[in-house]
Design an enzyme around this catalytic site. Sequence first.
Site, PDB file in Angstrom:
ATOM      1  N   GLN A  96      22.587  16.951  47.692  1.00 38.27           N
ATOM      2  CA  GLN A  96      23.581  17.642  48.708  1.00 38.27           C
ATOM      3  C   GLN A  96      23.013  19.348  47.951  1.00 38.27           C
ATOM      4  OE1 GLN A  96      27.502  17.252  49.872  1.00 38.27           O
ATOM      5  NE2 GLN A  96      27.762  19.019  49.191  1.00 38.27           N
ATOM      6  N   SER A  98      24.306  25.157  46.926  1.00 40.91           N
ATOM      7  CA  SER A  98      24.006  26.397  46.545  1.00 40.91           C
ATOM      8  C   SER A  98      22.744  26.732  45.521  1.00 40.91           C
ATOM      9  CB  SER A  98      24.233  25.811  45.045  1.00 40.91           C
ATOM     10  OG  SER A  98      25.524  25.161  45.212  1.00 40.91           O
ATOM     11  N   GLU A 107      35.281  16.411  51.158  1.00 36.30           N
ATOM     12  CA  GLU A 107      35.507  15.783  49.914  1.00 36.30           C
ATOM     13  C   GLU A 107      37.635  15.356  49.911  1.00 36.30           C
ATOM     14  OE1 GLU A 107      31.466  18.560  47.400  1.00 36.30           O
ATOM     15  OE2 GLU A 107      33.542  19.681  48.265  1.00 36.30           O
TER      16      GLU A 107
HETATM   17  C1  LIG Z   1      28.935  20.139  37.470  1.00 34.09           C
HETATM   18  C2  LIG Z   1      29.293  20.549  39.542  1.00 34.09           C
HETATM   19  C3  LIG Z   1      28.132  20.374  40.339  1.00 34.09           C
HETATM   20  C4  LIG Z   1      27.910  20.799  40.967  1.00 34.09           C
HETATM   21  N1  LIG Z   1      26.569  20.146  42.195  1.00 34.09           N
HETATM   22  C5  LIG Z   1      26.541  20.421  43.551  1.00 34.09           C
HETATM   23  C6  LIG Z   1      25.686  19.871  44.468  1.00 34.09           C
HETATM   24  O1  LIG Z   1      25.305  18.319  43.792  1.00 34.09           O
HETATM   25  N2  LIG Z   1      24.707  20.834  45.148  1.00 34.09           N
HETATM   26  C7  LIG Z   1      24.990  21.835  46.383  1.00 34.09           C
HETATM   27  O2  LIG Z   1      25.368  22.825  46.205  1.00 34.09           O
HETATM   28  N3  LIG Z   1      26.341  22.490  44.295  1.00 34.09           N
HETATM   29  C8  LIG Z   1      26.487  22.124  43.354  1.00 34.09           C
HETATM   30  N4  LIG Z   1      26.842  23.082  42.288  1.00 34.09           N
HETATM   31  C9  LIG Z   1      27.688  24.352  42.648  1.00 34.09           C
HETATM   32  C10 LIG Z   1      28.827  24.533  43.316  1.00 34.09           C
HETATM   33  O3  LIG Z   1      28.843  24.663  44.266  1.00 34.09           O
HETATM   34  C11 LIG Z   1      28.982  26.055  42.912  1.00 34.09           C
HETATM   35  O4  LIG Z   1      28.043  26.662  41.370  1.00 34.09           O
HETATM   36  C12 LIG Z   1      30.435  26.803  43.488  1.00 34.09           C
HETATM   37  O5  LIG Z   1      30.552  27.018  44.432  1.00 34.09           O
HETATM   38  C13 LIG Z   1      30.491  28.094  42.323  1.00 34.09           C
HETATM   39  O6  LIG Z   1      29.034  28.556  42.792  1.00 34.09           O
HETATM   40  P1  LIG Z   1      28.176  30.321  41.913  1.00 34.09           P
HETATM   41  O7  LIG Z   1      27.976  29.314  40.130  1.00 34.09           O
HETATM   42  O8  LIG Z   1      26.867  30.403  43.077  1.00 34.09           O
HETATM   43  O9  LIG Z   1      29.216  31.243  41.624  1.00 34.09           O
HETATM   44  P2  LIG Z   1      30.023  32.356  42.392  1.00 34.09           P
HETATM   45  O10 LIG Z   1      29.481  31.783  43.579  1.00 34.09           O
HETATM   46  O11 LIG Z   1      28.600  33.214  42.444  1.00 34.09           O
HETATM   47  O12 LIG Z   1      30.774  32.787  41.478  1.00 34.09           O
HETATM   48  C14 LIG Z   1      30.931  33.748  40.267  1.00 34.09           C
HETATM   49  C15 LIG Z   1      32.255  34.421  40.210  1.00 34.09           C
HETATM   50  O13 LIG Z   1      32.905  34.698  40.817  1.00 34.09           O
HETATM   51  C16 LIG Z   1      33.883  34.824  41.975  1.00 34.09           C
HETATM   52  N5  LIG Z   1      34.288  34.462  43.202  1.00 34.09           N
HETATM   53  C17 LIG Z   1      33.059  34.210  44.232  1.00 34.09           C
HETATM   54  N6  LIG Z   1      33.620  34.867  45.281  1.00 34.09           N
HETATM   55  C18 LIG Z   1      34.981  35.353  44.991  1.00 34.09           C
HETATM   56  C19 LIG Z   1      35.792  35.518  46.239  1.00 34.09           C
HETATM   57  N7  LIG Z   1      35.505  35.791  47.478  1.00 34.09           N
HETATM   58  N8  LIG Z   1      36.924  35.809  45.657  1.00 34.09           N
HETATM   59  C20 LIG Z   1      36.526  35.909  44.443  1.00 34.09           C
HETATM   60  N9  LIG Z   1      36.567  35.538  43.633  1.00 34.09           N
HETATM   61  C21 LIG Z   1      35.092  34.766  43.557  1.00 34.09           C
HETATM   62  C22 LIG Z   1      33.696  32.566  41.352  1.00 34.09           C
HETATM   63  O14 LIG Z   1      35.306  32.654  41.266  1.00 34.09           O
HETATM   64  C23 LIG Z   1      33.232  32.856  40.173  1.00 34.09           C
HETATM   65  O15 LIG Z   1      33.532  32.907  38.681  1.00 34.09           O
HETATM   66  C24 LIG Z   1      27.928  21.847  41.407  1.00 34.09           C
HETATM   67  C25 LIG Z   1      28.342  23.108  40.282  1.00 34.09           C
HETATM   68  C26 LIG Z   1      29.018  22.189  39.484  1.00 34.09           C
HETATM   69  C27 LIG Z   1      29.174  22.695  38.235  1.00 34.09           C
END
Ligand SMILES: Cc1cc2nc3c(=O)[nH]c(=O)nc-3n(C[C@H](O)[C@H](O)[C@H](O)COP(=O)(O)OP(=O)(O)OC[C@H]3O[C@@H](n4cnc5c(N)ncnc54)[C@H](O)[C@@H]3O)c2cc1C
Length: 408
Positions: free
Chosen positions: A131, A134, A249
């Site tokens: 998928q 991100s 999910e």
């Molecule tokens: C083990 C693992 C597997 C994954 N697998 C996949 C996959 O297969 N495919 C895929 O596409 N993605 C995948 N991901 C990605 C995952 O979906 C994202 O890491 C997640 O959605 C958070 O996005 P980010 O890392 O860009 O953090 P950000 O969105 O940049 O967030 C950074 C910080 O800001 C906070 N924050 C952001 N927006 C808000 C808000 N509106 N209000 C309050 N706080 C906020 C967050 O909580 C976090 O603490 C995976 C992640 C992990 C850890």
Amino acid sequence: MDFNDTPDEAVFRAQVRDWLETHATRRQRRDEKFGDGLDREAYLAAAKAWQATKAAAGYAAIPWPKEMGGLGGSPAMQVVYAQEEAKFLVPGLIFEVSLGTALPTVAMWGTPEQKARNLAPALKGDHIWCQLFSEPAAGSDLGNVRTRAEKVGDEWVINGQKVWTSGAHNADYGILLARTDWDQPKAKGLTMFILDMKAPGVDVRLIRQATDEPHFNEVFLTDVRIADSARLGPEGQGWKVMLSTLMQERFSLGENFSGDLYDQLVDLAKQAQWGGRPAIEDRCVRAGIADAYIRQFGVDLIVRRGMSAISKGVSPGPEMAAVKLIGARAFQTGGALAVELGGAEGLIAASDLGQQWRMPQMLWISGPGARIAGGTDEIQKNTIAERVLGLPGEIRTDRDVPFRTLEG
Ligand SMILES: Cc1cc2nc3c(=O)[nH]c(=O)nc-3n(C[C@H](O)[C@H](O)[C@H](O)COP(=O)(O)OP(=O)(O)OC[C@H]3O[C@@H](n4cnc5c(N)ncnc54)[C@H](O)[C@@H]3O)c2cc1C
């Protein structure tokens, strides 16, 4: 609300249990895990073989219609199957994205041709999917996706970068969210595609995690060509397609958080010696274990509430956000307690201490990731605040302006 199996579910549970007894080995110890000692290729082969066995019995995709290779059962039956399978030593995780989210999305949005070509091989385990949503600047807010898809004749040319793509290193195909219209507001200019992961221009780079296990990847896309016939859903409707993927999910809730962390902590606390006495006699340890029990029991009750909704053919509500919020944190704190129980040896790699320490140590190390994957703690809290408690939503100023004007 009735948390017990319906009569039909009870019959199905017994049938599944019988089938599993015949085709798999029952877990003898809580800490037993399939595949220890197998290398990646051997594990993958075993996972594919198990998937083929399940497909032949109709258990590969229980809620899917029979003509699509499923059993024509209910989502509740799927959860019952997952609960029973968890008691057996079978390969896990390889098909989690394929069957949990990617293929259900193809089943929902795909053309008859896309379904005919993709569903059966994935169900049998011949193809693995990932998928690709991100990106470095688009995670919690997927409306920021910047991977570009430009139409050239009857093809799309894709350029951009994805990240955290679970299982991309094993995957044959993926569902890819890309921006096709930069003049539309952020959520409106997106389109979903089926990506051949072996196509020229797809560069998958593994990210090794703190657990030392290969799990996710960066995926660089350079002039990758995708035929328009591999567009999944209408052009500009990628957001809707993506939301239906994330909805899937919720149906995997029974599989993820009904573990037995509490029992493991009790076992470990009985084994560990503190000051010449079993750690289980220490008041702080007992309080920590009680805390783990309360959280696990609370999460189980919410999961059962979701199950009860699914049994009635209703989608579980937004309160399911609490399962992930509390469950992932419980794993992390429970894992930390287990590491403490190990005393100075808790710092040693679990593989040197024995299998019974491995699982809690892995929970501790992977806990932070669990609190991010599939929606961070803060995003779960936003969901609970807005959709369960009815608090006002976040102020958004970027919803109705062309995405092009948002680019910094
Ligand atoms: C083990 C693992 C597997 C994954 N697998 C996949 C996959 O297969 N495919 C895929 O596409 N993605 C995948 N991901 C990605 C995952 O979906 C994202 O890491 C997640 O959605 C958070 O996005 P980010 O890392 O860009 O953090 P950000 O969105 O940049 O967030 C950074 C910080 O800001 C906070 N924050 C952001 N927006 C808000 C808000 N509106 N209000 C309050 N706080 C906020 C967050 O909580 C976090 O603490 C995976 C992640 C992990 C850890």
